[in-house]
Scaffold this motif. Structure first.
Motif, PDB file in Angstrom:
ATOM      1  N   GLU A  39       0.830  -1.201   0.000  1.00 20.53           N
ATOM      2  CA  GLU A  39       0.000   0.000   0.000  1.00 20.53           C
ATOM      3  C   GLU A  39       0.866   1.253   0.000  1.00 20.53           C
ATOM      4  OE1 GLU A  39      -2.478  -0.508   3.423  1.00 20.53           O
ATOM      5  OE2 GLU A  39      -3.850  -1.889   2.393  1.00 20.53           O
ATOM      6  N   THR A  40       1.945   1.225   0.758  1.00 23.98           N
ATOM      7  CA  THR A  40       2.862   2.362   0.802  1.00 23.98           C
ATOM      8  C   THR A  40       3.485   2.593  -0.566  1.00 23.98           C
ATOM      9  OG1 THR A  40       3.340   1.890   3.126  1.00 23.98           O
ATOM     10  CG2 THR A  40       4.891   3.318   1.960  1.00 23.98           C
ATOM     11  N   LYS A  41       3.913   1.510  -1.216  1.00 22.32           N
ATOM     12  CA  LYS A  41       4.499   1.640  -2.553  1.00 22.32           C
ATOM     13  C   LYS A  41       3.493   2.205  -3.545  1.00 22.32           C
ATOM     14  CE  LYS A  41       8.059  -1.911  -2.191  1.00 22.32           C
ATOM     15  NZ  LYS A  41       8.551  -3.189  -2.690  1.00 22.32           N
ATOM     16  N   GLN A  42       2.231   1.776  -3.427  1.00 22.81           N
ATOM     17  CA  GLN A  42       1.191   2.297  -4.312  1.00 22.81           C
ATOM     18  C   GLN A  42       0.972   3.792  -4.082  1.00 22.81           C
ATOM     19  OE1 GLN A  42      -2.123  -0.287  -3.435  1.00 22.81           O
ATOM     20  NE2 GLN A  42      -1.618  -1.696  -5.104  1.00 22.81           N
ATOM     21  N   LEU A  43       0.951   4.199  -2.816  1.00 26.09           N
ATOM     22  CA  LEU A  43       0.784   5.624  -2.502  1.00 26.09           C
ATOM     23  C   LEU A  43       1.957   6.437  -3.035  1.00 26.09           C
ATOM     24  CD1 LEU A  43      -0.639   5.514   1.138  1.00 26.09           C
ATOM     25  CD2 LEU A  43      -1.829   6.247  -0.931  1.00 26.09           C
ATOM     26  N   LYS A  45       3.823   5.682  -5.569  1.00 28.10           N
ATOM     27  CA  LYS A  45       3.693   5.705  -7.025  1.00 28.10           C
ATOM     28  C   LYS A  45       2.648   6.727  -7.450  1.00 28.10           C
ATOM     29  CE  LYS A  45       5.062   3.668 -10.814  1.00 28.10           C
ATOM     30  NZ  LYS A  45       6.418   3.773 -11.267  1.00 28.10           N
ATOM     31  N   GLN A  46       1.516   6.792  -6.720  1.00 30.41           N
ATOM     32  CA  GLN A  46       0.473   7.766  -7.027  1.00 30.41           C
ATOM     33  C   GLN A  46       0.988   9.192  -6.864  1.00 30.41           C
ATOM     34  OE1 GLN A  46      -2.767   6.718  -4.440  1.00 30.41           O
ATOM     35  NE2 GLN A  46      -3.555   5.141  -5.833  1.00 30.41           N
ATOM     36  N   GLU A  47       1.715   9.432  -5.778  1.00 27.10           N
ATOM     37  CA  GLU A  47       2.283  10.763  -5.554  1.00 27.10           C
ATOM     38  C   GLU A  47       3.289  11.114  -6.649  1.00 27.10           C
ATOM     39  OE1 GLU A  47       1.429  13.094  -3.286  1.00 27.10           O
ATOM     40  OE2 GLU A  47      -0.177  11.709  -2.732  1.00 27.10           O
ATOM     41  N   GLU A  48       4.060  10.127  -7.056  1.00 27.56           N
ATOM     42  CA  GLU A  48       5.037  10.321  -8.125  1.00 27.56           C
ATOM     43  C   GLU A  48       4.324  10.694  -9.433  1.00 27.56           C
ATOM     44  OE1 GLU A  48       8.016   7.232  -9.997  1.00 27.56           O
ATOM     45  OE2 GLU A  48       8.388   7.443  -7.837  1.00 27.56           O
ATOM     46  N   LEU A  49       3.233  10.006  -9.735  1.00 28.28           N
ATOM     47  CA  LEU A  49       2.464  10.307 -10.941  1.00 28.28           C
ATOM     48  C   LEU A  49       1.834  11.698 -10.872  1.00 28.28           C
ATOM     49  CD1 LEU A  49       0.749   6.883 -11.707  1.00 28.28           C
ATOM     50  CD2 LEU A  49       2.504   8.043 -13.055  1.00 28.28           C
ATOM     51  N   LYS A  50       1.347  12.084  -9.697  1.00 32.65           N
ATOM     52  CA  LYS A  50       0.785  13.428  -9.536  1.00 32.65           C
ATOM     53  C   LYS A  50       1.849  14.488  -9.820  1.00 32.65           C
ATOM     54  CE  LYS A  50      -2.781  12.470  -6.077  1.00 32.65           C
ATOM     55  NZ  LYS A  50      -3.185  12.692  -4.675  1.00 32.65           N
ATOM     56  N   ARG A  51       3.045  14.267  -9.260  1.00 34.32           N
ATOM     57  CA  ARG A  51       4.133  15.221  -9.503  1.00 34.32           C
ATOM     58  C   ARG A  51       4.503  15.256 -10.982  1.00 34.32           C
ATOM     59  NH1 ARG A  51       5.994  13.019  -4.700  1.00 34.32           N
ATOM     60  NH2 ARG A  51       7.482  11.677  -5.759  1.00 34.32           N
ATOM     61  N   LEU A  52       4.503  14.096 -11.618  1.00 35.38           N
ATOM     62  CA  LEU A  52       4.823  14.032 -13.044  1.00 35.38           C
ATOM     63  C   LEU A  52       3.793  14.802 -13.859  1.00 35.38           C
ATOM     64  CD1 LEU A  52       6.543  12.888 -15.373  1.00 35.38           C
ATOM     65  CD2 LEU A  52       5.023  10.896 -15.359  1.00 35.38           C
ATOM     66  N   HIS A  53       2.514  14.618 -13.561  1.00 39.54           N
ATOM     67  CA  HIS A  53       1.467  15.340 -14.284  1.00 39.54           C
ATOM     68  C   HIS A  53       1.578  16.848 -14.063  1.00 39.54           C
ATOM     69  CE1 HIS A  53      -0.462  11.798 -15.784  1.00 39.54           C
ATOM     70  NE2 HIS A  53      -0.756  11.327 -14.582  1.00 39.54           N
ATOM     71  N   LYS A  54       1.871  17.242 -12.827  1.00 36.98           N
ATOM     72  CA  LYS A  54       2.056  18.669 -12.544  1.00 36.98           C
ATOM     73  C   LYS A  54       3.244  19.216 -13.321  1.00 36.98           C
ATOM     74  CE  LYS A  54       0.182  18.993  -7.846  1.00 36.98           C
ATOM     75  NZ  LYS A  54       0.522  19.260  -6.437  1.00 36.98           N
ATOM     76  N   ALA A  55       4.326  18.463 -13.344  1.00 35.22           N
ATOM     77  CA  ALA A  55       5.528  18.899 -14.066  1.00 35.22           C
ATOM     78  C   ALA A  55       5.243  19.030 -15.560  1.00 35.22           C
ATOM     79  CB  ALA A  55       6.677  17.922 -13.825  1.00 35.22           C
ATOM     80  N   GLN A  56       4.478  18.095 -16.113  1.00 36.28           N
ATOM     81  CA  GLN A  56       4.130  18.175 -17.529  1.00 36.28           C
ATOM     82  C   GLN A  56       3.244  19.382 -17.805  1.00 36.28           C
ATOM     83  OE1 GLN A  56       2.418  14.283 -18.060  1.00 36.28           O
ATOM     84  NE2 GLN A  56       4.355  13.390 -18.772  1.00 36.28           N
TER      85      GLN A  56
END
Length: 162
Positions: A39-43, A45-56
Motif C-alpha cells: 500500500e505504501t508503494k502504491q501511494l 507511485k500515485q504521488e510520483e504520478l501526480k508530480r509528473l502530471h504537474k511537471a508536464q
C-alpha cells in the motif's frame, strides 16, 4: 504427585500448542507488513504520478508562455520602429503608440513574473521528488538494518540507537 505429573504434561501440551500459534501470528504479522508495504508503494507511485502530471502541465504552460513572449517581442520591436519613425505608423499618433508600448511592457513583465512562479513551482516539484526518493532509500535502509541488527534502530540523524 499425580497432580505434578498432570501439571508438567499440560505445560508441555501448552508449549506444543503455542508454538504453532506463534508461527501463525508471525505469518499474519508478515502478511500484514507486506500488505502495508504494498500500500505504501502504491501511494508513493500515485504521488510520483501526480508530480509528473504537474511537471508536464508546468512544462506546457512554460512553452505557451515562451510563445506568447516571442509574439510580444516581435510586436514590441515593430512598435519601437514606428515610435522612432523607421516604419510607417499609418494613422496612429505618438500618444497612442506610447500607450500601446507601455501596455506591452506591462504585459511582458506580467508574463515574466508568471514564468518565475512556474519555475519556482517546478523547483518545488523537483525537491518533493528528491525528498520522496530519499525517504524511500531511508525506508529500504531501515528495513535492511532492522533485519540485520535486530532490536537496534536508526535515529533520524543516522546514528544507531540500541
Amino acid at each position: 504427585r499425580n497432580q505434578a505429573t498432570d501439571y508438567s504434561t499440560s505445560s508441555s501440551d501448552e508449549d506444543f500448542e503455542s508454538k504453532p500459534s506463534l508461527t501463525h501470528k508471525a505469518k499474519r504479522a508478515l502478511r500484514k507488513r507486506r500488505k502495508l508495504e504494498k500500500e505504501t508503494k502504491q501511494l508513493i507511485k500515485q504521488e510520483e504520478l501526480k508530480r509528473l502530471h504537474k511537471a508536464q502541465a508546468i512544462q506546457r504552460q512554460l512553452e505557451e508562455l515562451e510563445e506568447r513572449q516571442r509574439t510580444l517581442e516581435i510586436f514590441g520591436v515593430e512598435l519601437e520602429r514606428e515610435l522612432r519613425g523607421e516604419a510607417d505608423s499609418g494613422t496612429k499618433d505618438e500618444n497612442q503608440m506610447l500607450h500601446e508600448w507601455f501596455e506591452l511592457v506591462m504585459e511582458k513583465n506580467k508574463l515574466m513574473r508568471y514564468e518565475s512562479e512556474l519555475l519556482i513551482i517546478a523547483q518545488e516539484l523537483e525537491l518533493e521528488d528528491h525528498q520522496s526518493r530519499l525517504e524511500q532509500k531511508l525506508r529500504e535502509k531501515m528495513a535492511i538494518d532492522g533485519k540485520s541488527e535486530g532490536t537496534e534502530c536508526c535515529s533520524p540523524q543516522g546514528q544507531t540507537v540500541p
